[in-house]
Enzyme design. Structure first.
Site, short mmCIF file in Angstrom:
data_model
loop_
_atom_site.label_atom_id
_atom_site.label_comp_id
_atom_site.label_asym_id
_atom_site.label_seq_id
_atom_site.Cartn_x
_atom_site.Cartn_y
_atom_site.Cartn_z
N ASP A 1 -17.95 2.36 -10.81
CA ASP A 1 -19.03 1.41 -10.57
C ASP A 1 -19.06 1.00 -9.09
O ASP A 1 -18.25 1.50 -8.29
CB ASP A 1 -18.78 0.20 -11.51
CG ASP A 1 -20.04 -0.59 -11.82
OD1 ASP A 1 -21.12 -0.18 -11.40
OD2 ASP A 1 -19.92 -1.64 -12.49
N HIS A 2 -19.96 0.07 -8.75
CA HIS A 2 -20.14 -0.41 -7.36
C HIS A 2 -18.97 -0.18 -6.41
O HIS A 2 -17.90 -0.77 -6.57
CB HIS A 2 -20.38 -1.93 -7.37
CG HIS A 2 -21.64 -2.31 -8.06
ND1 HIS A 2 -22.82 -2.43 -7.39
CD2 HIS A 2 -21.90 -2.58 -9.36
CE1 HIS A 2 -23.77 -2.77 -8.25
NE2 HIS A 2 -23.24 -2.85 -9.45
N ASP B 1 -22.44 1.90 -3.35
CA ASP B 1 -23.35 0.76 -3.28
C ASP B 1 -23.53 0.31 -1.83
O ASP B 1 -22.70 -0.42 -1.29
CB ASP B 1 -22.81 -0.39 -4.14
CG ASP B 1 -23.65 -1.65 -4.06
OD1 ASP B 1 -24.64 -1.67 -3.29
OD2 ASP B 1 -23.34 -2.62 -4.76
N GLU C 1 -20.46 -10.01 -9.31
CA GLU C 1 -19.66 -9.09 -10.10
C GLU C 1 -18.39 -8.83 -9.32
O GLU C 1 -18.44 -8.48 -8.14
CB GLU C 1 -20.41 -7.78 -10.36
CG GLU C 1 -19.71 -6.92 -11.40
CD GLU C 1 -20.48 -5.65 -11.74
OE1 GLU C 1 -20.94 -4.99 -10.81
OE2 GLU C 1 -20.59 -5.34 -12.93
N HIS D 1 -26.35 -9.74 -11.92
CA HIS D 1 -25.09 -9.56 -12.64
C HIS D 1 -24.68 -10.88 -13.29
O HIS D 1 -24.97 -11.95 -12.78
CB HIS D 1 -23.98 -9.13 -11.68
CG HIS D 1 -24.09 -7.70 -11.23
ND1 HIS D 1 -24.04 -7.33 -9.93
CD2 HIS D 1 -24.27 -6.56 -11.94
CE1 HIS D 1 -24.16 -6.02 -9.83
NE2 HIS D 1 -24.30 -5.53 -11.04
N GLY D 2 -23.98 -10.76 -14.41
CA GLY D 2 -23.59 -11.97 -15.11
C GLY D 2 -24.66 -12.31 -16.13
O GLY D 2 -25.64 -11.57 -16.29
N HIS E 1 -28.84 -2.05 -13.86
CA HIS E 1 -27.68 -2.92 -13.60
C HIS E 1 -28.02 -4.35 -13.99
O HIS E 1 -29.19 -4.71 -14.05
CB HIS E 1 -27.34 -2.92 -12.11
CG HIS E 1 -26.57 -1.73 -11.67
ND1 HIS E 1 -25.26 -1.79 -11.31
CD2 HIS E 1 -26.94 -0.44 -11.55
CE1 HIS E 1 -24.84 -0.58 -10.97
NE2 HIS E 1 -25.84 0.27 -11.10
N GLY E 2 -27.00 -5.15 -14.17
CA GLY E 2 -27.22 -6.57 -14.41
C GLY E 2 -28.09 -6.79 -15.64
O GLY E 2 -28.96 -7.65 -15.67
N GLY E 3 -27.83 -5.99 -16.68
CA GLY E 3 -28.70 -6.05 -17.86
C GLY E 3 -28.21 -7.00 -18.94
O GLY E 3 -28.91 -7.21 -19.94
N ASN F 1 -25.81 -0.27 -17.47
CA ASN F 1 -24.47 -0.82 -17.29
C ASN F 1 -24.33 -2.10 -18.10
O ASN F 1 -25.19 -2.98 -18.05
CB ASN F 1 -24.23 -1.16 -15.83
CG ASN F 1 -24.12 0.08 -14.95
OD1 ASN F 1 -24.32 1.21 -15.42
ND2 ASN F 1 -23.78 -0.12 -13.70
N ASP G 1 -21.38 -4.98 -18.79
CA ASP G 1 -20.05 -5.49 -18.49
C ASP G 1 -19.86 -6.89 -19.10
O ASP G 1 -19.05 -7.10 -20.01
CB ASP G 1 -19.85 -5.52 -16.96
CG ASP G 1 -18.43 -5.90 -16.56
OD1 ASP G 1 -17.54 -5.95 -17.43
OD2 ASP G 1 -18.20 -6.16 -15.36
ZN LIG Z 1 -24.03 -3.38 -11.20
#
Ligand SMILES: [Zn+2]
Length: 342
Positions: free
Chosen positions: A95-96, A131, A169, A212-213, A249-251, A271, A273
């Protein structure tokens, strides 16, 4: 084939694009979380992606070592062995990785793959993310082109980020700004640069307000139409084949309609997390609360070995996270799509 090879991984993402579904790409930091992903994917008959972040790698290497590449190698080695016992395919991804960490993370991992290839062994990772969203687009793409050339030689897919994912993140804070929405011009510039590496495969994390989050509903303004507009511009300039393979991302916490809309516009990898972290910890919290007298030695009592053996609650956590992976596979329409053949 426990971990997909290059040809199969390419087939996986081509099929997702054509069939309008996406693969869950789940961050893992330990054997237990990696096993949870394998379990959830296998029970969904879905292939998927297991990914390690810089922080996840550092954690996995142990708190006195904190070597992000070392921990990533350990997790990947485990997945290469364990995945062979599950009737699905997985790809391994990192990842990143910001420019300042490339020499500590992505480059040593590519070198490890190069050593393995020289010895006739399969690649360690199938894909890596660079990234460069914190530097100007031109510099981002300068670095991306060089990396893509090397990855292409090694049959590795490169993921890059154009635009900025907000939120936090691994302690890395994204800024909130106009860059949170990737423009068609940025997408065209990206294609113009990366397509100079003939035959190379890459994925693009274009941003459409992603954060993110996880936040309460309404806090995050996702605009999936940003992806539609970018893809239309690419198609106009380069034909249908010019459309990007996109990464979401950040989903975490996104509405199902937004996820489906993004898939319509070419998202093939999502993604996840934060939602996984919660699913894992939820089961641990439940165990601790229900077995308070067992996990603690209170007032001279001995507690219960059964309750404080970490395997008891980590098995519950594995199961809980696997259920969350299954939900992700359903939401991404990936259930039953595995390419695995016994
Ligand atoms: Zn991400």
């Amino acid at each position: 084939m426990p971990v997909a090879d290059y040809k199969t991984y390419c087939e996986m993402i081509d099929r997702a694009k054509a069939g309008k579904f996406a693969y869950p790409a789940i961050n893992v930091t330990s054997l237990t979380t990696a096993n949870a992903v394998l379990k959830g994917l296998a029970e969904s008959k879905s292939d998927g992606i297991i990914q390690v972040s810089t922080g996840g790698g550092a954690f996995a290497s142990g708190s006195s070592v904190k070597d992000m590449a070392l921990g990533a190698v350990s997790i990947a080695e485990h997945v290469h062995r364990a995945a062979a016992r599950y009737p699905i395919l997985v790809a391994l991804h990192t990842d990143h990785c910001q420019a300042k960490n490339l020499d500590k993370f992505v480059i040593p991992l590519i070198e490890e793959t190069e050593r393995r290839r020289a010895a006739g062994r399969p690649n360690l990772f199938n894909s890596h993310m660079f990234d460069g969203s914190d530097i100007p687009l031109k510099e981002n793409l300068d670095i991306a082109v060089k990396l893509l050339e090397r990855c292409h030689k090694d049959e590795i897919i490169l993921e890059i980020e154009v635009g900025v994912v907000g939120g936090e993140e691994d302690g890395v804070k994204g800024e909130s700004s106009a860059k949170m929405y990737t423009t068609p011009a940025d997408m065209l510039e990206t294609a113009g640069r990366l397509n100079t590496v003939k035959g190379a495969r890459y994925l693009v994390a274009a941003t459409f307000g992603n954060v993110h989050g996880v936040y309460k509903p309404g806090r995050v303004k996702l605009k999936p139409t940003v992806l539609r507009d970018g893809q239309q511009a690419l198609e106009k300039a380069h034909g249908k084949e010019g459309r990007f393979f996109l990464v979401f991302h950040g989903g975490s916490g996104s509405a199902l309609e937004e996820i489906h809309e993004a898939i319509e516009y070419g998202v093939v990898k999502m993604n996840i997390d934060t939602d996984m972290q919660y699913a894992f910890t939820r089961a641990v919290a439940d165990h601790m609360m229900k077995n308070y007298d067992g996990v603690l030695m209170i007032d001279g009592e001995m507690g219960s070995k059964k309750a404080y053996d970490p395997r008891s609650y980590l098995t519950l956590a594995e199961g809980s996270m696997a259920e969350r992976v299954k939900r992700a596979a359903r939401e991404l329409k990936a259930v039953g799509t595995t390419l695995y053949k016994a």
